[in-house]
Design a protein around this motif. Structure first.
Motif: not given
Length: 120
Positions: A3-5, A22, A94, A96, A110-111
């Protein structure tokens, strides 16, 4: 699943600066090559900056000399320092994984992204 935030976006004036962050949820973070991407309204997502394992970086021509990608493996975090911002930098940003300039087209997770708006 990784997960990406993303965070750190906002509204800035032309010439201003922002630092995006991120956080990546993976215990293999240090082994990942990563990148920042952006998508402006009505436009295709595009690669902004990449950092491969070994910390070699590359930048899209439209941000060279203005943006800097970096990472902190201890914090599972990748950053994008953005200076001299222009209205055309307005987009959702974003992060990634990165496996080549067109890899993003194959990514299906994608976050939430972080909105950057540059006013003129």
């Amino acid at each position: 699943q990784v997960q990406f935030v993303e965070s750190g976006g906002g509204l800035v004036q032309t010439g201003g600066s922002l630092r995006l962050s991120c956080v990546v949820s993976s215990n293999m973070f240090s082994m990942y090559s990563l990148a920042w991407y952006r998508q402006a309204p009505g436009k295709e997502r595009e690669l902004v900056a990449s950092m491969v394992v070994g910390d070699k970086t590359d930048y899209a021509d439209f941000v060279k000399g203005r943006f800097t990608i970096s990472r902190d493996n201890a914090k599972n975090t990748v950053y994008l320092r953005m200076n001299s911002l222009k209205p055309e930098d307005t987009a959702v940003y974003y992060c990634n994984r990165y496996r080549g300039p067109d890899y993003w087209k194959t990514i299906d997770y994608w976050g939430p992204g972080t909105q950057v708006t540059v006013s003129s």
